[in-house]
Design an enzyme around this catalytic site. Structure first.
Site, PDB file in Angstrom:
ATOM      1  N   LYS A  13      38.092  27.618  34.799  1.00 24.67           N
ATOM      2  CA  LYS A  13      38.190  28.454  33.617  1.00 24.67           C
ATOM      3  C   LYS A  13      37.238  27.971  32.507  1.00 24.67           C
ATOM      4  O   LYS A  13      36.822  28.744  31.663  1.00 24.67           O
ATOM      5  CB  LYS A  13      39.628  28.455  33.075  1.00 24.67           C
ATOM      6  CG  LYS A  13      40.694  28.889  34.059  1.00 24.67           C
ATOM      7  CD  LYS A  13      40.525  30.331  34.503  1.00 24.67           C
ATOM      8  CE  LYS A  13      41.772  30.895  35.175  1.00 24.67           C
ATOM      9  NZ  LYS A  13      42.132  30.270  36.435  1.00 24.67           N
TER      10      LYS A  13
HETATM   11  C1  PLP Z   1      42.584  30.874  37.604  1.00 19.11           C
HETATM   12  C2  PLP Z   1      42.477  30.078  38.832  1.00 19.11           C
HETATM   13  C3  PLP Z   1      42.324  30.684  40.093  1.00 19.11           C
HETATM   14  C4  PLP Z   1      42.310  32.178  40.264  1.00 19.11           C
HETATM   15  O1  PLP Z   1      41.170  32.780  39.707  1.00 19.11           O
HETATM   16  P1  PLP Z   1      41.183  34.328  39.336  1.00 19.11           P
HETATM   17  O2  PLP Z   1      39.910  34.580  38.629  1.00 19.11           O
HETATM   18  O3  PLP Z   1      42.379  34.543  38.463  1.00 19.11           O
HETATM   19  O4  PLP Z   1      41.302  35.068  40.629  1.00 19.11           O
HETATM   20  C5  PLP Z   1      42.172  29.865  41.196  1.00 19.11           C
HETATM   21  N1  PLP Z   1      42.224  28.522  41.082  1.00 19.11           N
HETATM   22  C6  PLP Z   1      42.378  27.904  39.898  1.00 19.11           C
HETATM   23  C7  PLP Z   1      42.434  26.430  39.862  1.00 19.11           C
HETATM   24  C8  PLP Z   1      42.503  28.652  38.738  1.00 19.11           C
HETATM   25  O5  PLP Z   1      42.667  28.035  37.560  1.00 19.11           O
END
Ligand code: PLP
Length: 504
Positions: free
Chosen positions: A119
């Site tokens: 993120k």
């Molecule tokens: C948010 C997240 C995901 C999923 O990603 P999306 O864009 O919501 O599909 C997978 N792994 C981790 C560690 C995340 O923080």
């Protein structure tokens, strides 16, 4: 001058807006998601990309989408975002791991940012984009970012927006649905403009609550009168999606640079998926001309997307499981709306109807034609046992430690290769540091008896001794930090919490 790219709602309401307006608003007025009127094409050759740094690549991708930002503005955003907050110069290193089951694979490590999950790739730049967008549009209100998190977005958004002038941020997370380290990261967040609230419910409850608050026009009016306006740091915001396109281009360029593919040769990408933002960014990259063959959508046992790609029907009416990959414990994947829109050939009315059906009956179907247009996607899922076994196997055979989310992707890729016999190069998106989910990782590497009674920080030290992987700064930081937030609410209290925090 080049024609500006405009954005519109997937549901057809509200007219056209500029990129900066779309970033500021987060969600369109009719509840739809902003999409570009067309997907721009890469205008630099992949060969040239191979010589670029992460920052240069990010600029080349973002300039095509954010056409109302000047070169100077955008470059400044990029430079401020991808700096020493990341603990490696490459920002997003591509690591090759030999594997006897599937041949060699490349993990694109997206967890080297300040909160050790992917993120950070988008949330370290979103605050800068938003600040510029606010200036550009002469916004005088204070911006209130409302965020629902399944664990990682929350901390990344808090860290990005803390102490940013003219903006405050409130994060809702599922009280019992995140890892202890994730929770501690959020509760220790500094910054007077931050607020963190645990919700008695799951991620979908948090996300629905936030969407309802956005949708409440009465509340919007009251806020406006008091000098505030809402925006979103969730991946429904186009300002989060676009920066994520960049690392797919960057990763392909690295394969090219290392001689793993020839220019134009297609590759697979494997994405551990929750809200469908990350994999949608890969799809945008493909539509921009990046040579991607299959987009492998990996789910945990909350396999609503797997069923969707297999059956052509999306159905959230099912049991919800809390898993070792909590950031993927999601039954309503918001960004799928953008794919539905594209696969229906931009049928706004149809998209609006399907989303209405989703919120009222919890399900909708797509046509055969739409399924055909979504054949780029392969859905797979991994059970909790498979995730554990994958973490253990990859560590014992290859001394590479996967976090549970990445392990889901790794396992699903194995199934994909078995099923299709494909030998193409593949990139597995590595979304979190194993230190963010230390207990699950240690349970997999040893067993539950060995970890019982130990604190998560004791397990952090054990994982370090066992694997030799250095403990990230983000974990050291929170070890002794005091909690600064302690609010908890029911899901029907979310709106009141927002109003009270904003207007007192
Ligand atoms: C948010 C997240 C995901 C999923 O990603 P999306 O864009 O919501 O599909 C997978 N792994 C981790 C560690 C995340 O923080």
């Amino acid at each position: 001058m080049k024609k500006k790219l405009t954005y519109k709602s997937t549901r057809g309401g509200g007219g056209e807006v500029t990129a900066s307006e779309a970033i500021l608003k987060g969600l369109a007025d009719d509840g739809g998601l902003f999409v570009p009127e067309r997907i721009p094409q890469l205008d630099v050759s992949l060969g040239d990309m191979a010589a670029m740094t992460y920052q240069e690549t990010a600029y080349e991708v973002m300039k095509l989408f954010f056409t109302d930002f000047t070169e100077e503005e955008l470059k400044e955003c990029v430079i401020k975002a991808y700096d020493s907050k990341f603990d490696v110069d490459e920002v997003a290193p591509l690591v090759e791991v030999a594997d006897e089951t599937v041949g060699s694979v490349h993990y694109l490590e997206l967890f080297h940012g300040p909160t050790i999950a992917f993120k950070d790739m988008a949330l370290s730049i979103l605050p800068h984009l938003m600040t510029v967008a606010a200036k550009k549009n002469h916004v005088e209100n204070e911006i209130v970012i409302l965020t629902a998190t399944s664990g990682d977005t929350g901390k990344a958004a808090l860290s990005g927006f803390a102490d940013v002038e003219g903006i405050r941020i409130l994060v809702f997370y599922p009280k019992d649905g995140v890892s202890p380290i994730q929770e501690k990261q959020m509760l220790t967040q500094k910054g007077d403009n931050t607020c963190v609230v645990g919700v008695e419910g799951n991620f979908d409850d948090c996300q629905n609550g936030v969407k309802a608050i956005f949708h409440d026009q009465e509340l919007g009016k009251r806020l406006e009168e008091a000098g505030y306006q809402f925006s979103s740091a969730n991946s429904i915001n186009i300002g989060r999606l676009v920066p994520q396109v960049a690392y797919y281009v960057y990763a392909y360029a690295r394969l090219l640079e290392k001689g793993k593919v020839k220019e134009g040769e297609t590759i697979h990408v494997v994405v551990p998926t929750g809200n469908f933002g990350n994999i949608l960014a890969a799809y945008y990259a493909k539509r921009m001309g990046l040579p991607i063959d299959v987009l492998v959508c990996a789910s945990n046992v909350n396999k609503v997307l797997y069923d969707f790609f297999r059956k052509g029907s999306y159905d959230r009416n099912r049991e919800f499981f809390v898993t070792s990959s909590p950031s993927m414990d999601i039954l309503v994947s918001s960004n799928l709306e953008r794919l539905i829109y594209m696969a229906s050939r931009e049928d706004e009315e149809g998209t609006a109807k399907r989303m209405k059906a989703l919120s009222q009956q919890g399900s909708y179907d797509v046509t055969d034609e739409m399924r055909r247009l979504m054949e780029d996607f392969y859905g797979g899922f991994a059970t909790e046992k498979e995730v554990e076994a994958t973490i253990k196997r990859v560590f014992e055979k290859r001394q590479y430690v996967l976090d549970p989310h990445t392990a889901v992707a790794s396992k699903v890729y194995e199934q994909f290769v078995e099923e299709t016999g494909s030998h193409k190069a593949a990139i597995i998106i590595s979304t979190a540091s194993p230190y963010k989910f230390t207990r699950s990782v240690m349970n997999a590497l040893k067993n539950e008896t060995a970890t019982r009674g130990k604190s998560d920080f004791e397990l952090v030290d054990e994982l370090c001794r066992l694997s030799g992987v250095p403990i990230p700064q983000a974990v050291e930081e929170i070890r002794k930090a005091p909690n600064r937030h302690d609010m908890v609410c029911r899901k029907d209290e979310m709106q009141a919490v927002v109003e009270k925090w904003v207007m007192g």
